[in-house]
Motif scaffolding. Structure first.
Motif, PDB file in Angstrom:
ATOM      1  N   VAL A  94     -68.574 -69.773   8.132  1.00  0.00           N
ATOM      2  CA  VAL A  94     -68.493 -70.922   8.203  1.00  0.00           C
ATOM      3  C   VAL A  94     -67.025 -71.223   9.271  1.00  0.00           C
ATOM      4  O   VAL A  94     -66.044 -70.991   8.862  1.00  0.00           O
ATOM      5  N   LEU A  95     -67.461 -71.618  10.590  1.00  0.00           N
ATOM      6  CA  LEU A  95     -66.242 -71.951  11.346  1.00  0.00           C
ATOM      7  C   LEU A  95     -66.194 -73.537  11.512  1.00  0.00           C
ATOM      8  O   LEU A  95     -67.321 -74.199  11.095  1.00  0.00           O
ATOM      9  N   PRO A  96     -65.447 -74.275  12.084  1.00  0.00           N
ATOM     10  CA  PRO A  96     -65.443 -75.548  12.146  1.00  0.00           C
ATOM     11  C   PRO A  96     -66.543 -76.117  12.886  1.00  0.00           C
ATOM     12  O   PRO A  96     -66.785 -75.898  13.786  1.00  0.00           O
ATOM     13  N   GLY A  97     -67.314 -77.247  11.997  1.00  0.00           N
ATOM     14  CA  GLY A  97     -68.348 -77.730  12.663  1.00  0.00           C
ATOM     15  C   GLY A  97     -69.586 -76.765  12.839  1.00  0.00           C
ATOM     16  O   GLY A  97     -70.599 -77.251  13.419  1.00  0.00           O
ATOM     17  N   THR A  98     -69.886 -75.665  12.055  1.00  0.00           N
ATOM     18  CA  THR A  98     -70.776 -74.815  12.314  1.00  0.00           C
ATOM     19  C   THR A  98     -71.349 -74.302  10.923  1.00  0.00           C
ATOM     20  O   THR A  98     -72.031 -73.279  10.861  1.00  0.00           O
ATOM     21  N   SER A  99     -71.302 -75.014   9.913  1.00  0.00           N
ATOM     22  CA  SER A  99     -71.688 -74.654   8.687  1.00  0.00           C
ATOM     23  C   SER A  99     -73.275 -74.319   8.500  1.00  0.00           C
ATOM     24  O   SER A  99     -73.861 -73.586   7.738  1.00  0.00           O
ATOM     25  N   ASP A 100     -74.126 -75.062   9.367  1.00  0.00           N
ATOM     26  CA  ASP A 100     -75.457 -75.116   9.279  1.00  0.00           C
ATOM     27  C   ASP A 100     -76.003 -73.626   9.876  1.00  0.00           C
ATOM     28  O   ASP A 100     -76.912 -73.154   9.348  1.00  0.00           O
ATOM     29  N   GLN A 101     -75.215 -72.968  10.256  1.00  0.00           N
ATOM     30  CA  GLN A 101     -75.611 -71.544  10.882  1.00  0.00           C
ATOM     31  C   GLN A 101     -75.606 -70.571   9.807  1.00  0.00           C
ATOM     32  O   GLN A 101     -76.517 -69.607   9.675  1.00  0.00           O
ATOM     33  N   VAL A 102     -74.937 -70.967   8.460  1.00  0.00           N
ATOM     34  CA  VAL A 102     -75.096 -70.054   7.410  1.00  0.00           C
ATOM     35  C   VAL A 102     -76.550 -70.171   6.916  1.00  0.00           C
ATOM     36  O   VAL A 102     -77.348 -69.274   6.549  1.00  0.00           O
ATOM     37  N   TRP A 141     -77.887 -75.963  -0.282  1.00  0.00           N
ATOM     38  CA  TRP A 141     -77.832 -77.193   0.146  1.00  0.00           C
ATOM     39  C   TRP A 141     -78.968 -77.765   0.902  1.00  0.00           C
ATOM     40  O   TRP A 141     -79.504 -77.000   1.558  1.00  0.00           O
ATOM     41  N   PRO A 142     -79.035 -79.228   0.929  1.00  0.00           N
ATOM     42  CA  PRO A 142     -78.397 -80.080  -0.084  1.00  0.00           C
ATOM     43  C   PRO A 142     -78.848 -80.177  -1.568  1.00  0.00           C
ATOM     44  O   PRO A 142     -77.952 -80.318  -2.400  1.00  0.00           O
ATOM     45  N   GLY A 180     -72.381 -72.754  22.269  1.00  0.00           N
ATOM     46  CA  GLY A 180     -73.187 -71.820  23.004  1.00  0.00           C
ATOM     47  C   GLY A 180     -73.631 -70.629  22.307  1.00  0.00           C
ATOM     48  O   GLY A 180     -74.700 -69.961  22.212  1.00  0.00           O
ATOM     49  N   GLY A 181     -72.764 -70.261  21.200  1.00  0.00           N
ATOM     50  CA  GLY A 181     -73.089 -68.908  20.659  1.00  0.00           C
ATOM     51  C   GLY A 181     -73.206 -68.986  18.858  1.00  0.00           C
ATOM     52  O   GLY A 181     -73.236 -68.259  18.350  1.00  0.00           O
ATOM     53  N   THR A 182     -73.119 -70.472  18.566  1.00  0.00           N
ATOM     54  CA  THR A 182     -73.231 -70.794  17.054  1.00  0.00           C
ATOM     55  C   THR A 182     -74.910 -70.573  16.822  1.00  0.00           C
ATOM     56  O   THR A 182     -75.802 -71.025  17.824  1.00  0.00           O
ATOM     57  N   LEU A 183     -75.173 -70.264  15.570  1.00  0.00           N
ATOM     58  CA  LEU A 183     -76.617 -70.117  15.328  1.00  0.00           C
ATOM     59  C   LEU A 183     -77.402 -71.404  14.710  1.00  0.00           C
ATOM     60  O   LEU A 183     -77.606 -71.739  13.570  1.00  0.00           O
ATOM     61  N   MET A 184     -77.434 -72.516  15.630  1.00  0.00           N
ATOM     62  CA  MET A 184     -77.518 -73.881  15.269  1.00  0.00           C
ATOM     63  C   MET A 184     -78.464 -74.340  16.361  1.00  0.00           C
ATOM     64  O   MET A 184     -78.563 -73.707  17.300  1.00  0.00           O
ATOM     65  N   THR A 185     -79.014 -75.328  16.177  1.00  0.00           N
ATOM     66  CA  THR A 185     -79.977 -76.314  17.019  1.00  0.00           C
ATOM     67  C   THR A 185     -79.241 -76.530  18.567  1.00  0.00           C
ATOM     68  O   THR A 185     -79.987 -77.027  19.288  1.00  0.00           O
ATOM     69  N   GLU A 186     -78.092 -77.027  18.573  1.00  0.00           N
ATOM     70  CA  GLU A 186     -77.362 -77.979  19.272  1.00  0.00           C
ATOM     71  C   GLU A 186     -77.638 -77.443  20.921  1.00  0.00           C
ATOM     72  O   GLU A 186     -78.017 -78.099  21.718  1.00  0.00           O
ATOM     73  N   PRO A 187     -77.330 -76.052  21.119  1.00  0.00           N
ATOM     74  CA  PRO A 187     -77.598 -75.584  22.442  1.00  0.00           C
ATOM     75  C   PRO A 187     -78.878 -75.566  22.834  1.00  0.00           C
ATOM     76  O   PRO A 187     -79.228 -76.397  24.432  1.00  0.00           O
TER      77      PRO A 187
END
Length: 433
Positions: free
Chosen positions: A34-42, A64-65, A144-151
């Motif tokens: 968990v980095l700031p703003g990236t908890s979803d990638q877990v 979660w949730p 760009g490198g986070t495992l999340m939908t944003e990019p």
């Protein structure tokens, strides 16, 4: 050397964008934390491992949730989870590989699409400035490198806006509007599968297309509106059927809108919204007598209760919504944020929002056409998206990262400002006579 740079500037910008995003991906490494703003990638990482292990879209423990262990979940994007499943299946469960592939894809596509938008709306110089700003935008580098939908989500939005603009242009012999309409549908569908909230913008996009084609005499046929919608429906349908089989009830895509609206408008806040609470606080706000429901049923119950909060005290809801605006546009360092968050905030929106605003003013300063024609202009589509997307989040739930798609479109107008400054400085240096 100068001529080489001049003729290959876009390629150099794309290379810079990829390099910066790859560096961020390498920094985040082959583990998921968990980095700031990236908890979803877990969650995405663990969900992908479960799918790969043959357990379907579920978690092996209470998650979660409010998803119980080994029970179905539709809270997370199916499309992005399948991206991770595909990468892990090919290369093993290595988050770094997924990060690097993603960093290269969005590093190339986001600045390139931004360039094409700037060129389409204004000129190639503006496009190059906008692409460069996208390449160095700290938030885009970080995510760009986070495992999340944003990019991928932001990339799909930029592509959809570009194709919608091209679709309403007067056709020539080389224009294949059918292909453009199908491509638009694919990008809209991808955006929706990454974040279902984007469904709310599609009607506004179609209304703009209708008005723009009418005012520009480009005469779009009904099939050019139906095709994108049909493609989107075809992309959603398998997930809807899959959800119905698992939950025994209708779930269009994801089970997260009820949670967001309930938490975002809970009386706990009063009239002052707090963007982030602790996990324990969120859990305590859930109605404890309803936690026996499955994820889909609980999501619908939470949406109902969230709407009830609004109807019971619309004045509080109005003030609460207004209080979300500062949080949405936050750009100054905060003592509540860590170093990474503060640097990302300041080195992106914090520096560039004045240029975005100035570029907006410059783009609309010369009113060479009537009001109704201005609403049909391609640049208005970008403004329309920024306005609608902002209003949606102001009325529901606000986090800074939810604003990033708006940042991506406004960078085109920042490019207008930077180009204007460059032209002004060049003309001042130019010798008289």
């Amino acid at each position: 050397m100068r001529n080489f740079i001049k003729h290959n500037l876009l390629i150099l910008i794309l290379g810079l964008a990829v390099l910066l995003r790859v560096a961020a991906a390498v920094y985040m490494g082959d583990t998921v934390q968990v980095l700031p703003g990236t908890s979803d990638q877990v969650s995405y990482h663990n969900l992908a491992l479960r799918v790969l292990g043959g357990h379907g879209f579920s978690f092996g423990e209470n998650w979660w949730p409010a998803t119980r262990a080994n029970e179905p979940t539709a809270h997370w994007s199916f499309l992005y989870t399948l991206y991770l499943v595909g990468v892990y299946a090919l290369f093993g469960p290595h988050p770094l590989v997924a990060r690097l592939i993603q960093a290269v894809i969005v590093g190339l596509l986001q600045p390139w699409l931004t360039y094409l938008l700037g060129k389409q709306l204004f000129n190639a110089r503006v496009g190059l400035w906008a692409a460069f700003l996208n390449a160095i935008y700290a938030y885009f580098i970080y995510y760009g490198g986070t495992l999340m939908t944003e990019p991928f989500y932001i990339t799909a939005i930029l592509g959809a806006l570009l194709l919608a603009i091209r679709l309403v242009q007067p056709p020539d012999e080389n224009t294949r509007r059918g292909l453009l309409a199908v491509g638009l549908g694919l990008l809209l569908g991808a955006a929706v599968l990454l974040r279902q909230l984007f469904l709310l913008f599609i009607p506004f996009l179609l209304l703009w297309m209708f008005w723009a084609s009418l005012r520009r005499h480009s005469a779009l046929k009904w099939v050019h509106y139906v095709l994108p919608l049909a493609v989107v429906a075809a992309m959603i349908a398998p997930i809807t059927i899959y959800n119905a089989q698992r939950f025994g009830q209708f779930v269009l895509l994801n089970t997260n809108s009820g949670y967001a609206f309930y938490w975002g408008n809970h009386p706990y806040y009063g009239t002052h919204f707090q963007p982030i609470l602790s996990n324990e606080e969120y859990q305590q706000l859930l109605p404890q007598d309803q936690l026996n429901l499955d994820e889909a049923a609980l999501d619908k119950e939470l949406l109902r209760r969230g709407m009830q909060f609004v109807l019971e005290d619309p004045g509080r809801y109005a003030l609460l919504s207004l209080s979300r605006i500062p949080a949405y546009f936050e750009f100054l360092p905060s003592s509540d944020s860590g170093t990474i968050s503060n640097l990302s905030r300041v080195l992106s929106f914090g520096i560039l929002w004045p240029f975005m605003l100035a570029g907006l003013i410059m783009a609309w300063r010369k009113r060479s056409h009537r009001f109704w024609d201005a609403l049909a202009s391609p640049k208005f589509l970008l403004v329309l998206f920024a306005l609608v997307y902002t209003v949606i989040h102001v009325l529901t739930w606000t986090l800074i990262r939810y604003r990033l798609p708006v940042d991506a479109t406004l960078l085109v107008f920042a490019g207008v400002c930077f180009d204007g400054i460059a032209v002004y400085l060049f003309q001042r240096k130019k010798p008289a006579g």
